[in-house]
Design an enzyme around this catalytic site. Structure first.
Site: not given
Length: 579
Positions: A113, A188, A211
């Protein structure tokens, strides 16, 4: 800087960052720009244990493997805009000098990420104000990966604010779902979901309300939400530094369950507590994983959280899983959640804890007129209402609109003083104690709880304007700090998953015609969503990562052996074809 100059600065930085990314892709060495070959597909589909062994014995070159996944990244980016910072060809030099090719992840490419700190690269989190600030050193997570033999090769898309099941921001643009480009891959950690679905191997994301689990559900991959203290979190950036009411946890994601299990075992086997003071020194317990796979299981079923009923496609995925488990000899029982600690009470409490700063911190880095997430914008507007006006709004929603669910979420949503926050933390601990005692008591004592990962399949882009509160099926377990995994089951099918009337009429029949449920259901359309993945969630207790992975294996085996009585065939999800 004052507007409009602040906005112009955002535009200039956005254009520069996107142009730099385009140049990095276009200037890659020639091998990365070639088509996916038969040998590439063999590497992508090879069991991870065998691939590691082949690299350690020099049967396969780590550079060859890296270039295979580099090709995957090039194609995935072109289709879904899932990558923020491309770490190639730096990764090639790391192979020669920094990556331990004798480690348990020898030569395995890992995407991360955007929030993970990698030396020489920005960690923007989608904010233009954080661009142009490359980190001088790797964060602890990246150091751990390299010491284990893994090769970081891409940083992936996320939403600005990091509080959305969308993965879009003004700096990088929207990330698309490879199963349907009009849809979000989740958030996310949506960039990871999109990349892994298209042939990536392993990823690392963060999870504060779902997420890593929602991207897994919406993109058709696997993920594991680890309990706090089991997985490292140092060496990362966040939009809400210091927020500990609902701690964010970094956790693994993978294209297959075997990869997910191997990777989690390998990372914990590296003794991450030596890299990060927040990690508890709990070694990997193989016997718990094995035990979970070798006994008849008692499973609690939470088919509805009492807030947003599952849409037909998700309801069918859950029913299919229950039928498969029952046929395999396991016992599945509907649960009644503890009195006073039901999922909606948890959603309200968790929402207040997570946003106890009044949505201040995640808005600070946003420049004037820089696009934010539509759901986060709504949260901000409610939090910024003067207390008296917010109470009037609550009264209007509660008694004029007659929506007790939304009204309750509005009533106490706003900035908290320390005197107000401490009782909320005490409520959290009491909530956790209630669940702990409930699970221990008869007739529960379940091995795990089976439930949806989300009430819907992937939602369209910008749907968070309406569906900002559709996180209860994942947020509950963050509040409780339970280990939870997500795995794909099947696909949305028009003939079997269409609504039998207007969505509001269906919700009224289900007793759930309120704004929170409507916000998610209004986007449900089985015709448009046909082919999107469906998924389920497997929930264990705190620090039960080994057991949860073992339970996921049991579920996967049951689904593989199960035959749909309507078709006589397996409806099991299959991975996207790599072309």
């Amino acid at each position: 800087m004052l507007p409009p100059f602040d906005y112009l600065t955002y535009r200039r930085i956005r254009n520069q960052k996107q142009a730099d990314r385009d140049r990095r892709f276009s200037s890659l060495p020639h091998p990365y720009l070639l088509g996916i070959t038969k040998s590439d597909k063999e590497i992508i589909n090879q069991p991870i244990e065998q691939l590691v062994e082949d690299i350690q014995t020099s049967k396969t070159s780590a550079l060859t493997v890296l270039r295979t996944y580099g090709k995957v990244a090039v194609r995935a980016q072109k289709r879904t805009n899932c990558i923020t910072e491309l770490l190639l060809p730096e990764a090639e030099s790391w192979l020669e000098s920094e990556v331990n090719l004798k480690g348990p992840l020898a030569g395995i490419p890992v995407s991360v990420k955007d929030s993970l700190q990698v030396k020489g690269f920005d960690t923007t989190l989608g904010y233009s104000s954080l661009a142009g600030q490359p980190f001088p050193e790797d964060g602890a997570m990246i150091k751990l990966l390299k010491d284990a033999g893994a090769v970081p090769y891409a940083k992936t898309a996320l939403p600005i604010t990091l509080l959305s099941f969308e993965s879009a921001n003004g700096l990088w643009g929207p990330c698309l779902n490879p199963h349907g480009l009009r849809y979000s891959p989740g958030g996310s950690t949506g960039g990871e979901g999109a990349l892994l679905a298209q042939g990536g191997r392993i990823g690392i994301g963060s999870d504060v309300a779902g997420s890593v689990r929602v991207p897994a559900a919406w993109s058709g991959i696997y993920s594991l939400r680890c309990s706090t203290g089991r997985w490292p979190k140092a060496g990362v950036s966040t939009s809400m530094a210091g927020q500990e009411g609902i701690p964010s946890v970094f956790s693994p994601m993978a294209r297959t369950l075997n990869d997910l299990t191997y990777f989690t075992r390998a990372m914990i086997g590296m003794q991450p507590w030596k890299y990060d003071h927040t990690v508890h020194p709990i070694v990997w317990r193989d016997e718990l994983e094995v035990e979970a796979q070798n006994k008849p299981l008692r499973i609690g079923l939470m088919s509805n959280d009492g807030v947003i009923p599952p849409t037909p496609a998700i309801e069918r995925a859950l029913a299919t899983t229950v039928a498969a488990l029952t046929e395999a000899g396991h016992t599945v029982t509907d649960i009644t959640t503890p009195n006073g600690a039901d999922p909606f009470t948890g959603l309200n409490l968790a929402s207040q804890l997570l946003n106890s700063d009044g949505c201040h911190h995640f808005n600070v880095p946003i420049r004037s007129f820089e696009p934010s997430d539509p759901g986060a914008d709504q949260l901000t507007r409610i939090a910024h209402l003067p207390r008296g006006l917010r109470y009037l709004y609550y009264l209007y929603v509660r008694y004029i609109k007659r929506d007790s669910i939304l009204a309750t979420l509005i009533r106490d949503f706003g900035p908290k003083s320390s005197a107000q926050l401490w009782p909320l933390v005490a409520q959290r601990e009491a909530f956790r104690a209630t669940w702990h005692n409930w699970w221990n008591a008869e007739p529960q004592q379940f091995d795990f709880i089976l439930c949806p990962a989300n009430a819907t399949p992937a939602l369209p882009h910008k749907a968070m304007h309406d569906a900002m509160s559709s996180c209860g099926y994942t947020f509950l377990w963050n509040l409780l700090d339970y280990s939870a995994g997500v795995m794909p089951v099947g696909y949305v099918e028009v003939a079997r998953d269409s609504l039998d009337g207007p969505y509001r009429k269906v919700l009224r029949r289900l007793g759930s015609d309120h704004a929170v449920a409507r916000g998610a259901w209004k986007h449900y359309d089985a015709i448009q969503m046909a082919g999107l993945p469906t998924a389920v969630q497997i929930v264990g207790r705190r620090w039960q990562e080994e057991q949860v992975l073992g339970y996921m294996s049991v579920v996967e085996q049951a689904l593989e052996q199960y035959r749909d009585p309507h078709t006589g065939e397996s409806s099991r999800y299959t991975l996207l074809e790599i072309d």
